[in-house]
Structures are given as C-alpha cells and as structure tokens.
Write a protein that holds these residues in place. Structure first.
Motif, PDB file in Angstrom:
ATOM      1  N   UNK A 166       0.792  -1.158  -0.049  1.00  0.00           N
ATOM      2  CA  UNK A 166       0.099  -0.103   0.219  1.00  0.00           C
ATOM      3  C   UNK A 166       0.766   1.175   0.113  1.00  0.00           C
ATOM      4  N   UNK A 167       2.119   1.246   0.366  1.00  0.00           N
ATOM      5  CA  UNK A 167       3.027   2.351   0.412  1.00  0.00           C
ATOM      6  C   UNK A 167       3.833   2.497  -0.750  1.00  0.00           C
ATOM      7  N   UNK A 168       3.478   1.820  -1.918  1.00  0.00           N
ATOM      8  CA  UNK A 168       4.292   1.708  -2.877  1.00  0.00           C
ATOM      9  C   UNK A 168       4.510   2.915  -3.639  1.00  0.00           C
ATOM     10  N   UNK A 169       3.771   3.907  -3.423  1.00  0.00           N
ATOM     11  CA  UNK A 169       4.034   5.514  -4.238  1.00  0.00           C
ATOM     12  C   UNK A 169       4.600   6.388  -3.157  1.00  0.00           C
ATOM     13  N   UNK A 170       4.762   5.994  -1.856  1.00  0.00           N
ATOM     14  CA  UNK A 170       5.548   6.993  -0.926  1.00  0.00           C
ATOM     15  C   UNK A 170       7.045   6.998  -1.388  1.00  0.00           C
ATOM     16  N   UNK A 171       7.286   8.263  -1.550  1.00  0.00           N
ATOM     17  CA  UNK A 171       8.721   8.495  -1.970  1.00  0.00           C
ATOM     18  C   UNK A 171       9.816   8.709  -0.717  1.00  0.00           C
ATOM     19  N   UNK A 172      11.172   8.749  -1.054  1.00  0.00           N
ATOM     20  CA  UNK A 172      12.035   8.704  -0.135  1.00  0.00           C
ATOM     21  C   UNK A 172      12.186  10.247   0.187  1.00  0.00           C
ATOM     22  N   UNK A 173      12.997  10.718   1.133  1.00  0.00           N
ATOM     23  CA  UNK A 173      12.746  11.886   1.798  1.00  0.00           C
ATOM     24  C   UNK A 173      13.522  12.815   0.943  1.00  0.00           C
TER      25      UNK A 173
END
Length: 226
Positions: A166-173
């Motif tokens: 579910x977090x596949x589209x969360x980008x790195x900082x």
C-alpha cells in the motif's frame, strides 16, 4: 510366538494414489513457490512422493498439467451472463469474477495469460460464450479477439497490481515530488473513510473506462459502416 503379519491382498490398492484432482492440487501449491518455470514433472512428482513415471500415467506432459490448473481457475469465473444479460452487464460480471479469482491466486496470473486452449475445454467454452456475446451485440469479427485480449490484459494487470504494498507510491525523503506526495497523502486519508478495498476501487475505475472506450469505438464503427 509372534503373530505373523497379515498378508497383503493381491491386486490393486483400494485407494487411488494419483488422479487429476490430486495432481492439480499439488501443481497449484507448487506454482505458488516456484512459478511456471520451476514446475517440472520431477518437481511435481517429488511433492507428491511418487516417481515421474507415475505422473506421466495421468498427464502426458507439463503442458497438460498447466491446462488442468487453467481449467480449475476458469471454474471460478462467471461467464453465465452472456446470452442472458445485456452486453455490458455480462462483461462486468465476467470481469469482476475473473479479477477476484486471480486476486486470490496472483501467482497464477501467468497461467491464465499463457496457457493455450488446445487441452482446456472449459476455458474454450468460456471464450465461446464471450465471443457469442460480442457477436450478438453486432461487433465485427476483426474486433472481437482484440477486445477480449485488451480486457484480459487489464484484468491480469489489475490482479497482479492488487498484491502491491500500500505504500508503493510513498517517496524517499530526498525525492522532489511535492505533487505526488500530496496526492498520496490525500489518497490515504480517503482510504480511511471507506470500507472498500482500494484495489477494487481502482479496478472499477479502469473497467468502466475500458468499457466506455470499447463501446464508443464499436458505436463509431457501426455508424461508419451504415
């Protein structure tokens, strides 16, 4: 004096060691761990605790086992609407049942996408019903298979994508993606307000878009041929 062990009766054992159903069960379990390339007759025999020759007594090749798995999967797909429901309702019933079946068996998407129909009678009958539905709706012969293939490609992809984290589209900082991050945050908030599975929401959106497009293309072709 020890009692002698009872002698085994002559003839075949009462319980059948192997049959199509048991081989198919073992193949489906094996496919979950090794995939199509890892499912060999020897690997299947090892899982069942028999010799490869015992498998060949029932299935003449690995392709036959794949066809059996395909037939097992198709039994869970509902194509009953073709010929009894309006075209769009029939397509939606079939597509949703197909998607939900593959979502339960995402490791078997490749089977559905690659196994030919030569040994899969139930699959052939399913496609016959779908083809009948398209033709009875007036679709040109040249458009039927491309339309079915396009829908299946979407269903296969949607089923496979449903297994994504579910977090596949969360980008790195360090990523410079403010628009994407805002959309992802909003999507997560919306997901908390609904009981629906996000993959089903995505599938519904994509299916409606595909059916709208296919219907519009068919309507335009019909007008052009008048």
């Amino acid at each position: 004096m020890a009692t002698p062990a009872p002698k085994r009766g002559a003839g075949r054992p009462r319980e059948i060691v192997l049959n199509r159903a048991r081989i198919t069960d073992a193949a489906m379990k094996l496919l979950k761990t090794v995939g199509m390339r890892g499912l060999t007759i020897r690997a299947l025999a090892d899982r069942l605790g028999v010799s490869p020759s015992a498998i060949y007594n029932h299935a003449d090749s690995r392709a036959t086992v794949f066809a059996w798995v395909q037939e097992r999967l198709v039994a869970e797909v509902d194509a009953s609407g073709f010929g009894t429901l309006p075209w769009r309702q029939a397509i939606e019933r079939w597509a949703w049942s197909y998607f939900r079946m593959l979502r339960r068996h995402t490791e078997l998407v490749e089977i559905g996408a690659t196994v030919p129909l030569r040994e899969a009678d139930a699959s052939a009958q399913m496609y016959e019903r779908i083809a009948y539905g398209f033709r009875s709706e007036g679709w040109a012969v040249r458009d039927v298979l491309p339309s079915i293939s396009a829908l299946e490609s979407f269903i296969f992809g949607a089923a496979f994508d449903s297994a994504a984290p579910t977090d596949i589209y969360i980008t790195g900082s360090s990523a410079q993606a403010p628009i994407l991050n805002a959309i992802v945050a909003a999507q997560h908030r919306n997901a908390e307000d609904t009981d629906r599975d996000p993959s089903e929401i995505t599938f519904e959106l994509g299916l409606h878009a595909m059916l709208d497009g296919l219907h519009a293309r068919h309507s335009n072709a019909t007008i052009a041929n008048e």
